[in-house]
Scaffold this motif. Structure first.
Motif, PDB file in Angstrom:
ATOM      1  N   VAL A  28      -3.605  11.752  -7.121  1.00 61.19           N
ATOM      2  CA  VAL A  28      -3.245  11.159  -5.833  1.00 61.19           C
ATOM      3  C   VAL A  28      -4.252  10.073  -5.461  1.00 61.19           C
ATOM      4  O   VAL A  28      -3.890   9.001  -4.972  1.00 61.19           O
ATOM      5  N   PHE A  29      -5.540  10.340  -5.703  1.00 62.64           N
ATOM      6  CA  PHE A  29      -6.564   9.323  -5.468  1.00 62.64           C
ATOM      7  C   PHE A  29      -6.355   8.124  -6.391  1.00 62.64           C
ATOM      8  O   PHE A  29      -6.493   6.977  -5.964  1.00 62.64           O
ATOM      9  N   ASP A  30      -6.018   8.396  -7.656  1.00 61.72           N
ATOM     10  CA  ASP A  30      -5.781   7.316  -8.612  1.00 61.72           C
ATOM     11  C   ASP A  30      -4.640   6.419  -8.142  1.00 61.72           C
ATOM     12  O   ASP A  30      -4.710   5.191  -8.244  1.00 61.72           O
ATOM     13  N   ASP A  31      -3.573   7.050  -7.634  1.00 59.31           N
ATOM     14  CA  ASP A  31      -2.412   6.283  -7.179  1.00 59.31           C
ATOM     15  C   ASP A  31      -2.772   5.410  -5.984  1.00 59.31           C
ATOM     16  O   ASP A  31      -2.385   4.243  -5.905  1.00 59.31           O
ATOM     17  N   ALA A  32      -3.539   5.977  -5.051  1.00 58.07           N
ATOM     18  CA  ALA A  32      -3.962   5.198  -3.884  1.00 58.07           C
ATOM     19  C   ALA A  32      -4.836   4.025  -4.309  1.00 58.07           C
ATOM     20  O   ALA A  32      -4.657   2.887  -3.830  1.00 58.07           O
ATOM     21  N   MET A  33      -5.792   4.274  -5.194  1.00 55.09           N
ATOM     22  CA  MET A  33      -6.677   3.196  -5.639  1.00 55.09           C
ATOM     23  C   MET A  33      -5.898   2.126  -6.405  1.00 55.09           C
ATOM     24  O   MET A  33      -6.149   0.923  -6.230  1.00 55.09           O
ATOM     25  N   ALA A  34      -4.955   2.546  -7.253  1.00 51.92           N
ATOM     26  CA  ALA A  34      -4.199   1.580  -8.047  1.00 51.92           C
ATOM     27  C   ALA A  34      -3.305   0.711  -7.164  1.00 51.92           C
ATOM     28  O   ALA A  34      -3.188  -0.499  -7.377  1.00 51.92           O
ATOM     29  N   THR A  35      -2.675   1.330  -6.165  1.00 54.67           N
ATOM     30  CA  THR A  35      -1.727   0.596  -5.328  1.00 54.67           C
ATOM     31  C   THR A  35      -2.439  -0.223  -4.256  1.00 54.67           C
ATOM     32  O   THR A  35      -2.176  -1.419  -4.095  1.00 54.67           O
TER      33      THR A  35
ATOM     34  N   HIS B 145       5.669   6.388   8.864  1.00 55.85           N
ATOM     35  CA  HIS B 145       5.676   7.840   8.646  1.00 55.85           C
ATOM     36  C   HIS B 145       6.820   8.270   7.744  1.00 55.85           C
ATOM     37  O   HIS B 145       6.724   9.299   7.073  1.00 55.85           O
ATOM     38  N   LEU B 146       7.892   7.484   7.693  1.00 59.73           N
ATOM     39  CA  LEU B 146       9.010   7.841   6.832  1.00 59.73           C
ATOM     40  C   LEU B 146       8.760   7.481   5.375  1.00 59.73           C
ATOM     41  O   LEU B 146       9.381   8.040   4.468  1.00 59.73           O
ATOM     42  N   GLN B 147       7.864   6.528   5.126  1.00 57.01           N
ATOM     43  CA  GLN B 147       7.525   6.128   3.765  1.00 57.01           C
ATOM     44  C   GLN B 147       6.263   6.806   3.255  1.00 57.01           C
ATOM     45  O   GLN B 147       6.000   6.805   2.057  1.00 57.01           O
ATOM     46  N   ALA B 148       5.468   7.382   4.165  1.00 51.95           N
ATOM     47  CA  ALA B 148       4.239   8.064   3.753  1.00 51.95           C
ATOM     48  C   ALA B 148       4.576   9.301   2.930  1.00 51.95           C
ATOM     49  O   ALA B 148       5.701   9.813   2.955  1.00 51.95           O
ATOM     50  N   GLU B 149       3.579   9.791   2.187  1.00 54.68           N
ATOM     51  CA  GLU B 149       3.749  10.976   1.338  1.00 54.68           C
ATOM     52  C   GLU B 149       2.884  12.101   1.885  1.00 54.68           C
ATOM     53  O   GLU B 149       1.729  11.877   2.250  1.00 54.68           O
ATOM     54  N   PHE B 150       3.452  13.308   1.925  1.00 56.00           N
ATOM     55  CA  PHE B 150       2.787  14.439   2.569  1.00 56.00           C
ATOM     56  C   PHE B 150       2.640  15.596   1.592  1.00 56.00           C
ATOM     57  O   PHE B 150       3.569  15.921   0.850  1.00 56.00           O
TER      58      PHE B 150
ATOM     59  N   GLY C 139       0.807  -1.213   0.000  1.00 61.79           N
ATOM     60  CA  GLY C 139       0.000   0.000   0.000  1.00 61.79           C
ATOM     61  C   GLY C 139       0.839   1.261   0.000  1.00 61.79           C
ATOM     62  O   GLY C 139       2.075   1.215  -0.041  1.00 61.79           O
ATOM     63  N   VAL C 140       0.149   2.374   0.036  1.00 64.65           N
ATOM     64  CA  VAL C 140       0.787   3.680   0.083  1.00 64.65           C
ATOM     65  C   VAL C 140      -0.076   4.567   0.978  1.00 64.65           C
ATOM     66  O   VAL C 140      -1.295   4.388   1.047  1.00 64.65           O
ATOM     67  N   ILE C 141       0.563   5.491   1.710  1.00 69.25           N
ATOM     68  CA  ILE C 141      -0.164   6.418   2.571  1.00 69.25           C
ATOM     69  C   ILE C 141       0.121   7.837   2.110  1.00 69.25           C
ATOM     70  O   ILE C 141       1.279   8.238   2.016  1.00 69.25           O
ATOM     71  N   GLN C 142      -0.925   8.596   1.794  1.00 66.86           N
ATOM     72  CA  GLN C 142      -0.774  10.008   1.421  1.00 66.86           C
ATOM     73  C   GLN C 142      -1.534  10.854   2.434  1.00 66.86           C
ATOM     74  O   GLN C 142      -2.703  10.596   2.704  1.00 66.86           O
ATOM     75  N   VAL C 143      -0.840  11.828   2.989  1.00 66.40           N
ATOM     76  CA  VAL C 143      -1.406  12.661   4.051  1.00 66.40           C
ATOM     77  C   VAL C 143      -1.440  14.107   3.563  1.00 66.40           C
ATOM     78  O   VAL C 143      -0.388  14.725   3.357  1.00 66.40           O
ATOM     79  N   ALA C 144      -2.646  14.632   3.375  1.00 69.73           N
ATOM     80  CA  ALA C 144      -2.795  16.008   2.892  1.00 69.73           C
ATOM     81  C   ALA C 144      -4.277  16.356   2.879  1.00 69.73           C
ATOM     82  O   ALA C 144      -5.121  15.470   2.726  1.00 69.73           O
TER      83      ALA C 144
ATOM     84  N   PRO D 164     -10.008  12.581   8.019  1.00 67.29           N
ATOM     85  CA  PRO D 164      -9.586  13.831   7.381  1.00 67.29           C
ATOM     86  C   PRO D 164      -8.096  13.820   7.061  1.00 67.29           C
ATOM     87  O   PRO D 164      -7.287  13.314   7.836  1.00 67.29           O
ATOM     88  N   HIS D 165      -7.752  14.363   5.919  1.00 72.13           N
ATOM     89  CA  HIS D 165      -6.378  14.465   5.423  1.00 72.13           C
ATOM     90  C   HIS D 165      -5.792  13.105   5.041  1.00 72.13           C
ATOM     91  O   HIS D 165      -4.605  13.000   4.775  1.00 72.13           O
ATOM     92  N   LEU D 166      -6.626  12.074   5.021  1.00 75.10           N
ATOM     93  CA  LEU D 166      -6.213  10.750   4.561  1.00 75.10           C
ATOM     94  C   LEU D 166      -7.267  10.168   3.618  1.00 75.10           C
ATOM     95  O   LEU D 166      -7.458   8.959   3.546  1.00 75.10           O
ATOM     96  N   LEU D 167      -7.944  11.045   2.870  1.00 74.95           N
ATOM     97  CA  LEU D 167      -9.080  10.574   2.078  1.00 74.95           C
ATOM     98  C   LEU D 167      -8.696   9.610   0.961  1.00 74.95           C
ATOM     99  O   LEU D 167      -9.418   8.631   0.733  1.00 74.95           O
TER     100      LEU D 167
END
Length: 340
Positions: free
Chosen positions: A115-122, A203-208, A101-106, A160-163
């Motif tokens: 960004v949503f596409d990347d989360a859904m794809a991964t 937290h070091l691999q997440a994207e912000f 998986g991938v974690i995007q925080v924003a 919130p911020h992790l949609l």
């Protein structure tokens, strides 16, 4: 010939297992737990160096050699090929855990649809590709196949911020529960796991995005805070036990279970509380006229951390345990993980 698993059969010794996202963090710990239980383990991940370091860590810790394969779970053809190779190499496939998986925080206003596409794809696409490729092999398992999909409490209620993450994990939860229903009566069990916050060093691999330093501060603090977050080793053990016992669903951490129950009983109230929380988080930075952001998405490794700012003080408050977990569980970009 397919043999129905005995209701008393619970041991994993001698079974063949495959874990996606198995080179670091929770996936690394799950792979090590399976190897320690006597499984022949294959781990998949995108980064060859991470895979090598992760395999060395598992061997040092368990005395067991694991197989590795570089594979992007977004690539359906590649996933199918690697799962087939693992099946042929190990003489069968009994356990598959989809963890990548991938974690995007924003804030949503600071990101775009990509960004949503990347989360859904991964996250969702990776789980889907893994499940579809694995199920034919798991159905042939003489021990009775076990499939486990790793969701999240973030998929049970929007955070919130992790949609992007929440949307993708919600899809994983639906997929897993649907597969469980469709395989009822077959010799395959499907386990859905919804972890809460865990101290994996993610937290070091997440994207912000947006105000990345402030986003990094609150996320790393909560993800590493005692009581709120869970020890990753304990989480991995509970997940492996759930797979071993063919449990239908596992929600980890008391906070995650409480949030899930509250959302089920009073969703409107939980949404209002989430709105209050959102107002306390860093505001967005998108220039609405130009459609551009003040900052691009930045990985946790590269987030600027001013040493005297309030954001760094917040981060230090809760992330000491998570920083230690990052060193242990192969989350850093260079250097071997520690075994301490």
């Amino acid at each position: 010939m397919t043999v129905a698993p005995s209701p008393h059969q619970s041991g994993l010794d001698g079974l063949s297992a495959l874990v996606t996202g198995g080179s670091r963090g929770l996936g690394l710990l799950l792979s090590a737990r399976l190897a320690k239980r006597g499984c022949r383990v294959t781990i998949l991940a995108r980064d060859a160096d991470e895979l090598r370091r992760g395999a060395e860590w598992i061997e040092e810790r368990t005395g067991t050699t694991v197989s590795t394969a570089v594979c992007d779970v977004r690539d359906r053809v590649a996933v199918d090929a690697e799962i087939r190779r693992a099946h042929d190499r190990q003489g069968g496939l009994d356990i598959v855990i989809a963890n990548a998986g991938v974690i995007q925080v924003a804030p949503t206003a600071a990101i775009d649809g990509d960004v949503f596409d990347d989360a859904m794809a991964t996250i969702f696409g990776g789980a889907l590709n893994t499940a579809l490729a694995a199920l034919p092999h798991l159905r042939r398992s003489e021990a009775g196949g076990r499939l486990c999909l790793i969701g999240s409490v973030g998929g049970l209620l929007a955070v919130p911020h992790l949609l992007p993450y929440s949307c993708a994990k919600a899809a994983v939860g639906a997929l897993s529960e649907g597969l469980r229903a469709e395989t009822a009566g077959e010799h395959v069990s499907v386990t859905t796991v919804h972890p809460g916050l865990m101290r994996t060093g993610s937290h070091l691999q997440a994207e912000f995005g947006g105000r990345s330093s402030e986003e990094f501060a609150w996320f790393s603090a909560l993800a590493g805070a005692p009581v709120i977050s869970m020890d990753a080793e304990r989480a991995a053990e509970r997940i492996v036990r759930a797979v071993e016992r063919r449990r239908t669903r596992l929600v980890l951490t008391p906070a995650a279970r409480a949030a899930s129950v509250a959302h089920g009983l009073a969703p409107a109230t939980v949404t209002r509380i989430s709105g209050v929380v959102a107002r306390l988080l860093p505001s967005e930075t998108r220039d609405h006229d130009s459609g551009t952001d003040d900052q691009n998405i930045v990985q946790g490794h590269d987030v600027d951390r001013p040493t005297h700012s309030w954001t760094e003080k917040v981060r230090e408050w809760g992330s000491a345990l998570n920083d230690r977990a990052a060193r242990r569980y192969n989350q850093r970009t260079a250097g071997p993980p520690t075994s301490a």
